[in-house]
Write an enzyme that holds these catalytic residues in place. Structure first.
Site: not given
Lengths: 256, 297, 297, 256
Positions: D49-51, D81
């Site tokens: 997940f890019e978070v 990230m």
């Protein structure tokens, strides 16, 4: 009061630290210099360590290296080296300490090769963070034993640049951000540089040595300041602090 | 505890073949994977490239044992004692063999690894300007007021940590040096750990996990595997051991006797520890971190 | 608790002057400093440049309130609801004012901040190749197979965290997005925190400290200061609140009524919270991390 | 068994995930697609997940965003990230999901501007991580409602590049590392691309729609595969999983 040449060097080095400074603390003697300054005239000086630490007080126990556990306990920041170097690249480090094997009249340091890199007479350990400090800190100081073979006319290899060839503006022409060397602290004396950089001169001689001793032990025709003075000896409180942080003289008593 | 757990011997056999580019000692003075390095020596690995920042004695030992073809590092020696005598002999006399040296600074080797971690050919920096290091490492090039640092991608990063689980989720604390970028840059990561723990420990604090488990190929449970280097919460640094090594390694014969005593003459880390009293180095006073609450509902 | 502790009003007055370049919402969806953003609106700050990755509603509110001159970000909208209506009106009709947009991707804005953190003019990357974003942001330039991302240096990064001490040593956990690089890049950091704790908490875990305290200029104790965004261990995300904002902000009038109700019509965060029942969002189930032992002797 | 168009899309998307894949999970429906796949045919698929998260199992509760607390609890890695993007730049992400506002016949996505960037008719939110996924993941899939105004001949602005102008080797000529779009999953059908990329074609039509419906709702003269089929409807177990992770139909029931 008796003291060793290393104790003299640590005391002088500690006096280079100003209150409020962010100090990039190198290996060995500078660790003691930070401790002494922090306990005396620079209570708000912070130490930054390339291993990835920031502190606002000396470690609670003896340090063989900056990465020893007592230097981590109570640290203000434990992080990556690249973050610490980034702060220095932003111009946020006021003073750095670098150990040198060879220094020359323009404050250039060699910690890489004596002789040719291809087949050196002596392979020294290398830069470590030395070149980073020499290039990125606002001002820096080096400490070394005073021997003719170590204070040379020109170093054969510039690991950490001082004032290069000594011509005005040499650092700026290289694109170097930091201010350059402020002092060379040896076992015999303190060398300093003109405000705009250039050639080292003898600023003060440690008690027990003379200007002639120093000049005869220096590998170039050393300039002497008109107001050359005697380095003030370590005070009792400086020595007390040094011996508290190096109780067995690991750093400050010359090994047989 | 199956997962990726194996012996040091198995991990080195599988993941450190001759000719490998190996990052070690990435936290500088602490957490140095000496046990892994000694197994590499016992297995007579050859033609390795060693990647690191300041290396405290381990690289010197690997060089002296003839395992090394190239050094890509900022400093090789003995931090509390000074010069690395095997490094000197190799560079000065080709003893036991010639080695190639690619000098770096601490900052530039970190950037070389970040370049590999982000898969770009190089990263720019303001350090190294005016240094002759630019003349001895072709992977560093001055161009219009900056220096381009070429990517360095290790085949494997060997990292010693305080604790890890069987899948290789590793927790390390204290100063990290270039550990994170080394693991992210490398093709594979070998974890050696003081404590092998369950995932209820590692996953309780995902922010402390160093690397994505997908990079980790082996987990070796090796208590005291970093001796004589310090491990926060476990061991103090063994200054005397470093001094003894520095003294004895001054001569080839002395080094070889040291190597026989501590590396070749023992089968594994257990054998090494049988010759040593590490209890005097053990940290006894606890400083637990205040927990972070990952509550979600 | 003196140190750097001050009220939100004081922090914004001192450290967010008109024209500032401000990084906020750096952890993407969690830990968004809404309380700080609302104080910026109440103080009628103007001509701000906002820097962020994906911004979940906060940037839209600041744009609608007329505080913003430029957006330097990867995404501005409402993550669970879709479009940012104030952002649309500003870009499409100059309502309430024209804004300049410097488009980024999530990766490129991170690199722009790393460039500033390392004080280099730009960093290279392999993303953005083939994207028209290269035609609308002159700070992104394709050159021989790579894209150069120019440095972005915020005047101030405003970061909401779970806990911090009076000197600004901040602990945050959960996904961090671009928080670390934003703080390291910025000239100054303002911390807003759920809990103001003693240094015996923060210094018990120096690896969890986000930034060097020398960068932190203000610490604001603002519980629930991130609502409606989630805070691990404290608050769930208030999806309904985001939906209500999305619905009401479709029209200028609706947005202005929303702004009056939740920002201009209250004096501070306490006033905002008085109109809201956050207890339904409170995390009650604890998931404490297993401590790390920093023992040294 | 009744299901919504969004449930159909999630089921189809989940089937794109192969066991063992490292999946870059985008906002909204893809979060459900990962959950469904992980609970069915891809038990060892991991989500990135890019978070700044990696997981090997779906969150234990409903997610409004990938940064919601249940997605952090039990995560394998919570980080920056840039570290997650670095893994993707190394070619380690097998499949990425991107939401699109507009897609064209060559799979290019626009999530930035309808009309001219200077004065757009519609300002869309922007790339987020979309362009990063489109350029750096090994293959990617996009999901969108099937409307003529959204499936267009050529997008006015390429936020996330597909196969560019459709000519052979366009991506390679741009220096793009990743493989490009594998499918466009809409509320009516599934579009796919030739192995070497290029122009989208109709691969399967969802139950209840016809090839003519799809072609009439598509903004270009859509090619149809010789073996065009009916998309298999969501299975009971797929629907059960979807409804477990979206109990209130937040994502999968169209809002009035």
């Amino acid at each position: 009061m008796l003291y060793t040449p290393q104790e003299m060097m640590v005391a002088v080095a500690s006096r280079e630290i100003r209150d409020g400074d962010l100090v990039f603390v190198g290996m060995r003697l500078p660790i003691l210099a930070y401790a002494v300054a922090r306990n005396a005239h620079a209570p708000s000086a912070r130490g930054l360590f390339e291993v990835g630490l920031m502190r606002d007080q000396p470690a609670g126990a003896f340090l063989g290296t900056m990465g020893d556990p007592p230097n981590v306990a109570g640290a203000l920041w434990a992080t990556r080296m690249s973050n610490v170097m980034g702060l220095m690249a932003q111009g946020r480090v006021d003073l750095g300490f670098i150990g040198g094997a060879e220094v020359d009249r323009f404050g250039n340091l060699n910690t890489s090769y004596i002789g040719t890199p291809q087949r050196p007479e002596v392979k020294l350990p290398g830069s470590g963070g030395g070149a980073d400090i020499a290039i990125l800190s606002r001002r820096w100081v080096t400490l070394m034993g005073h021997e003719k073979r170590r204070l040379v006319e020109r170093v054969s290899f510039v690991t950490s640049p001082g004032y290069g060839d000594g011509t005005a503006g040499w650092r700026k022409r290289q694109g170097i951000l930091g201010g350059g060397p402020a002092a060379v602290i040896t076992t015999l004396c303190v060398l300093r540089f003109p405000p705009q950089g250039g050639e080292a001169f003898l600023a003060s001689v440690h008690p027990g040595s003379t200007v002639d001793d120093v000049r005869s032990q220096t590998g170039w025709d050393l300039r002497v300041a008109d107001d050359v003075s005697e380095t003030s000896a370590p005070t009792e409180s400086e020595l007390a602090a040094i011996r508290r942080f190096d109780p067995e003289g690991f750093w400050t008593v010359t090994k047989a | 505890m199956a997962g990726k757990v194996m012996t040091m011997s198995e991990a080195v056999r599988q993941f450190v073949p001759d000719g490998s580019c190996v990052a070690m000692g990435t936290a500088l003075e602490p957490l140095i994977p000496f046990a892994a390095g000694h197994e590499i020596i016992r297995r007579r690995r050859r033609d390795l490239e060693l990647v690191g920042p300041i290396s405290d004695a381990l690289f010197d030992q690997l060089i002296g044992a003839g395992c090394v073809r190239r050094i890509t590092a900022a400093w090789v020696g003995n931090v509390s004692e000074g010069l690395g005598h095997c490094y000197r002999r190799a560079c000065e006399h080709g003893e036991p063999r010639q080695i190639e040296v690619r000098d770096h600074t601490n900052f530039s080797i970190a950037l070389a690894l970040w370049a590999a971690a982000w898969n770009v050919p190089s990263l720019p920096t303001r350090t190294l300007l005016g240094s002759d290091i630019l003349t001895t490492n072709k992977g560093l090039r001055a161009t219009n007021g900056l220096v381009e640092v070429d990517a360095v991608q290790p085949d494997v990063a060997i990292v010693h940590v305080q604790r890890a689980d069987a899948e290789g989720r590793a927790h390390a604390w204290g100063p990290l040096g270039i550990t994170e970028e080394a693991g992210l840059a490398a093709h594979a990561v070998v974890i050696t750990c003081e404590e092998l723990v369950g995932e209820e420990v590692t996953l309780s604090d995902p922010n402390r996990i160093l690397f994505p488990e997908t990079k980790v190929v082996a987990v070796v449970h090796e208590p005291a595997g970093a001796h004589p280097s310090p491990v926060q919460g476990h061991f103090k640094r063994d200054h005397v051991f470093y001094r003894d090594y520095a003294t004895r390694s001054r001569s080839v014969e002395g080094f070889n006797r040291w190597l026989e005593e501590w590396v070749l003459g023992v089968d594994d880390r257990a054998g090494y520890l049988a010759r040593l009293d590490v209890s005097r180095l053990r940290v006894t006073h606890r400083r637990p971190s205040v927990p972070a609450d990952y509550g979600d509902e």
